[in-house]
Each structure stands twice: as structure tokens, then as C-alpha cells.
Scaffold this motif. Structure first.
Motif, PDB file in Angstrom:
ATOM      1  N   TRP A  14      -2.756   6.999   8.373  1.00 49.96           N
ATOM      2  CA  TRP A  14      -2.485   5.629   7.936  1.00 49.96           C
ATOM      3  C   TRP A  14      -3.301   4.629   8.743  1.00 49.96           C
ATOM      4  CZ3 TRP A  14      -0.604   3.077   4.030  1.00 49.96           C
ATOM      5  CH2 TRP A  14      -0.173   1.751   4.185  1.00 49.96           C
ATOM      6  N   LEU A  27       0.263  11.856   6.485  1.00 48.92           N
ATOM      7  CA  LEU A  27      -0.510  10.691   6.053  1.00 48.92           C
ATOM      8  C   LEU A  27      -1.293  10.162   7.246  1.00 48.92           C
ATOM      9  CD1 LEU A  27       2.218   8.660   4.106  1.00 48.92           C
ATOM     10  CD2 LEU A  27       0.596  10.283   3.148  1.00 48.92           C
ATOM     11  N   SER A  59       0.827  -1.198   0.000  1.00 51.51           N
ATOM     12  CA  SER A  59       0.000   0.000   0.000  1.00 51.51           C
ATOM     13  C   SER A  59       0.861   1.247   0.000  1.00 51.51           C
ATOM     14  CB  SER A  59      -0.919   0.005   1.217  1.00 51.51           C
ATOM     15  OG  SER A  59      -1.826  -1.065   1.157  1.00 51.51           O
ATOM     16  N   PHE A  60       2.076   1.152   0.537  1.00 52.83           N
ATOM     17  CA  PHE A  60       3.024   2.228   0.362  1.00 52.83           C
ATOM     18  C   PHE A  60       3.476   2.202  -1.093  1.00 52.83           C
ATOM     19  CE2 PHE A  60       3.482   1.741   4.976  1.00 52.83           C
ATOM     20  CZ  PHE A  60       3.476   3.063   5.371  1.00 52.83           C
ATOM     21  N   ARG A  94      -3.512   0.952   4.354  1.00 59.61           N
ATOM     22  CA  ARG A  94      -3.789   1.973   3.346  1.00 59.61           C
ATOM     23  C   ARG A  94      -3.873   3.346   3.987  1.00 59.61           C
ATOM     24  NH1 ARG A  94      -9.422   3.287   2.980  1.00 59.61           N
ATOM     25  NH2 ARG A  94     -10.721   2.018   4.354  1.00 59.61           N
ATOM     26  N   CYS A  95      -3.652   4.346   3.153  1.00 66.06           N
ATOM     27  CA  CYS A  95      -3.790   5.735   3.579  1.00 66.06           C
ATOM     28  C   CYS A  95      -5.259   6.123   3.493  1.00 66.06           C
ATOM     29  CB  CYS A  95      -2.942   6.634   2.676  1.00 66.06           C
ATOM     30  SG  CYS A  95      -3.041   8.372   3.079  1.00 66.06           S
ATOM     31  N   TYR A 124       7.858  10.400   0.962  1.00 70.18           N
ATOM     32  CA  TYR A 124       6.876  11.041   1.824  1.00 70.18           C
ATOM     33  C   TYR A 124       7.526  12.276   2.440  1.00 70.18           C
ATOM     34  CZ  TYR A 124       4.918   6.433   1.171  1.00 70.18           C
ATOM     35  OH  TYR A 124       4.452   5.274   0.608  1.00 70.18           O
ATOM     36  N   GLU A 158      -4.860  12.546   3.602  1.00 68.96           N
ATOM     37  CA  GLU A 158      -3.595  13.252   3.449  1.00 68.96           C
ATOM     38  C   GLU A 158      -3.816  14.747   3.648  1.00 68.96           C
ATOM     39  OE1 GLU A 158      -1.729  12.635  -0.277  1.00 68.96           O
ATOM     40  OE2 GLU A 158      -1.512  10.462  -0.043  1.00 68.96           O
TER      41      GLU A 158
END
Length: 419
Positions: A127, A125, A39-40, A133-134, A119, A137
Motif C-alpha cells: 500500500w 497488499l 482507493s480502498f 493506492r495499492c 481483504y 498484491e
């Protein structure tokens, strides 16, 4: 994929992904010791245990049961009793200078370090580690100095401004102007029925206190020098502050701004790294770059309840109604001691203030100076986490005070140049 188009204000932008999901506790996510999820967005590489890892930051969660560390290769979360790694995310070339937890849940706020190419330090973020997942933001034109979380709010600290957002939809609710605040100083109350925020004011040595439920702003002239450290009780009714001189700590009533007590860490200038109230508000602990942790007995407190009627979060932000009592009660208990003072304290008013000061009730001295943060594990249980990767648990005698006794020591993060 976006829940709505990003909104912008004052050089910042906000994105919300799929809405804020329900949270689970740290440790419930699968494979807590594995590398970061895909997810990153940047390429992930398996970290070798021999790779050099630098410690960039340490923060407590809101009830001091966990602490999070930002490293040069990701972030980790540790339990405090016992000290044990609960969550680890290693990400190649992605250090995080801020890792802020939301109590014991899977939700964290992350801000990258200057060296993080993926980042940047001007982006927050939100998280969700359970779903990897994010979920939101925040992006700004300048570097982020701090992030604070409540169950209902996200607070982002820039050098001259603080933004307060609603957690459920990330809508901007408040903007606060501050004096230059490179340390990112800001603290929140965490009781569900009060929302109090304290931060530097617009003048040197001043603290601004926002009682959002009452729609009341209080300015407290706490010190002559710049504020270096501050903290609130969980209900936000007491504030403790220290200046860059680091000799005195002052405790204030946040409702009327009155000074309730003043205690002395020492006579020489020091940098106070952290201040913490005990859960029962009978004790105050402080750490400094002198390598010493001091515990002080508190004599006063604000009594009374704040009642807050919260709207349904699905309805969005609304004005809160809050009633508070500002009466003061003594906090001297027959089973606790008092802070020592000079033998010449009876001559207060004739001798310099130093001789009438209240000194620390208990102390714990570390072998060398390093950046320390402190918290209370129980009434007489002190937890100390150091930027050299060390964890200490010690206890003090609530009647006689004096030197604390070390109960536990763990090296939670080892460095190549350390044993």
C-alpha cells in the motif's frame, strides 16, 4: 491498469499496479488523521470515536522510530519520540492483523484479519499511502503468517514456506521450506550492503540463516525446544534466539554458527514476546508474558565489514558479491557493567548450569502481564509498547544496572473496558 499479467507459482499469484513509485515520509500525505481514501474498494463509513476498536498487532519499523498497529477498523502509525499518532486509516469492517512499514516511508504491507470480509488473511497488499493506492498484491492458498520488508525485497511468510521477492518488480527470487511456523518467525538485516535472513529450519530448535550476498546457508541448532523468538543485528552478523521455554536467550555468530553468549531471563517457563539488540550492539533487551523487560550486557560481537556491490535496481535481480570477516572481539567497555551471576558461579562444571548463568543487568516491571514488544531508543533508553494500548519509555544506569526508571507513559489506544 496492470503493469503486466499476474504470474502464478505454488498456489500463489502476484499483481503489480503501475509500478513501484518513489516514496515519501510518513506524515507527508495529506490529512493524516482522516478516514481511509476511496482507493480502498469497499464502502467507507465514518468511524465514531465511541465504536469499539480492538488492537490486533503491533510492529516496529526497521529503525524503531515508528510503530504501526493493526486494529479491528484499519491501521495507525505512531512516532516514538514523543509517542504521537502520525497516521490513521479507519475502514469499516476491515481489520488488519499485519501492518509492516518500510522505514519511515509511506509504503506499508497490509494483511487483513480473519474477520475482514474485503481483504482476506491470504492476501498481502503493498500500500502506497501517499497516493492512496495499492501498488502490488500477493495472493496465496493459505493464511499469511508474516511479512517483512527491505528497501530491495519483500518477504512473505506462510506456515511452511517463505517467499522472497524483488521489490522493484515483485519477481520471485527465493523459496525457503521451514518447519511449521504459525508465529510467522522471520527476521532480516537492514544494512544496504548486506542481506541476511533468519527463520526456523526444518528441525525443532533449528534456525536457518541465509547470507544471500554470499550464497551461503547456515543451519544453527539453537535450542532443544521449538524456536519462539529471534532477531538479527542490523548487519545480520549476530543472531539472538529464544525457545518456547523462555528461560534462556542465546547469541550466535551467523557466519560460522558458533554460540557466543548465553543469558538467562529466569528459571520458570515464560513466553518471550520480543528480543532487540541496541544499535551499538552492547545491549540486548527481551520482553516476556511475565510483564518484565530484561536488559543484558553483551560481551562479544562479530567485527568486520560486509561489502556488497548492488546492481542497478532497474536491471533486476543479480548475484551479489560479499566479503565478510568473522573475527571476534570482546565487547567489554570500561563504562558499562557486566551481567550478575550466582555467588556459586565459581563452581561451574560441578553445579547445575542454573548457578553459572548470566542474569539480566537491568529490569523494568509492569503492573500486569500483557504482550509487550521492546526496542532501544538510544544506548540506555528502552521503548516498550503493549497490546493493552500502553507506551512506556524508560532508562537504565549503564554502570550499575538494576531497576529501570520510567521516563514517559502514554495510553496511545484506549479501550472501552479500560480507564
Amino acid at each position: 491498469m496492470l503493469a503486466g499479467s499476474p504470474s502464478s507459482h505454488m498456489g500463489s499469484s502476484i499483481s503489480m499496479y503501475r509500478g513501484i513509485c518513489s516514496t515519501s515520509r510518513i506524515g507527508n500525505s495529506e490529512s493524516p488523521n482522516s478516514g481511509a481514501s476511496s482507493s480502498f474498494t469497499q464502502p467507507i463509513a465514518d468511524m465514531n470515536e465511541n465504536d469499539k476498536t480492538d488492537l490486533l498487532s503491533i510492529t516496529w519499523n526497521q529503525n524503531y522510530r515508528l510503530f504501526a498497529v493493526g486494529t479491528s477498523h484499519g491501521f495507525r502509525v505512531y512516532t516514538c519520540k514523543p509517542c504521537k499518532e502520525a497516521l490513521r486509516r479507519d475502514i469499516e469492517s476491515s481489520g488488519f492483523k499485519i501492518v509492516e512499514m518500510l522505514f519511515c516511508s509511506n509504503v506499508l504491507a497490509l494483511v487483513g484479519s480473519v474477520a475482514n470480509s474485503h481483504y482476506p488473511p491470504n492476501k498481502v497488499l503493498i500500500w502506497d499511502d501517499c497516493h492512496r493506492r495499492c501498488i502490488g498484491e500477493f495472493t496465496y492458498m493459505s493464511e499469511i503468517r508474516g511479512v517483512k520488508l527491505r528497501r530491495d525485497r519483500v518477504v512473505v511468510v506462510l506456515e511452511h514456506k517463505i517467499y522472497v521477492y524483488n521489490f522493484i518488480d515483485l519477481k520471485l527470487l527465493h523459496q525457503i521450506e521451514t518447519l511449521a511456523n504459525p508465529r510467522g518467525l522471520c527476521c532480516l538485516s537492514h544494512h544496504s550492503n548486506t542481506f541476511v535472513l533468519a527463520c526456523p529450519g526444518l528441525h525443532k530448535g533449528q534456525v536457518r540463516v541465509e547470507h544471500f550476498g554470499l550464497n551461503v546457508t547456515k543451519s544453527i541448532n539453537a535450542h532443544y525446544s521449538q524456536i519462539a523468538c529471534l532477531t538479527l543485528t542490523l548487519d545480520g552478523l549476530l543472531l539472538a534466539t529464544a525457545s518456547i521455554r523462555g528461560t534462556l536467550i542465546r547469541i550466535f555468530n551467523t557466519m560460522d554458527g558458533s554460540r557466543l553468549q548465553e543469558v538467562r531471563r529466569g528459571a520458570d517457563i515464560a513466553e518471550i514476546n520480543s528480543i532487540a539488540f541496541s544499535p551499538n550492539v552492547q545491549w540486548l533487551a527481551a520482553s516476556s508474558d511475565k510483564g518484565t523487560v530484561h536488559v543484558f550486557s553483551l560481551r562479544v560481537r562479530v567485527s568486520g565489514e560486509d561489502s556488497l556491490t548492488q546492481p542497478n535496481v532497474a536491471q533486476g535481480p543479480a548475484l551479489f558479491h560479499q566479503n565478510s570477516s568473522t573475527s571476534l572481539d570482546p565487547l567489554i567497555s570500561p563504562n558499562t557493567g557486566a551481567n550478575p551471576s550466582s555467588a556459586l558461579s565459581f563452581m561451574r562444571g560441578f553445579l547445575p548450569k542454573y548457578f553459572s548463568s548470566e542474569w539480566s543487568f537491568a529490569q523494568f516491571r509492569l503492573p500486569k502481564s500483557t504482550h509487550l514488544i521492546v526496542a532501544f531508543g538510544s544506548e540506555n533508553d528502552i521503548i516498550i509498547v503493549s497490546m493493552d494500548g500502553s507506551f512506556y519509555r524508560c532508562s537504565f544506569d549503564i554502570v550499575h544496572g538494576g531497576e529501570m526508571v520510567r521516563q514517559e507513559y502514554v495510553r496511545f489506544l484506549k479501550f472501552e473496558n479500560m480507564p
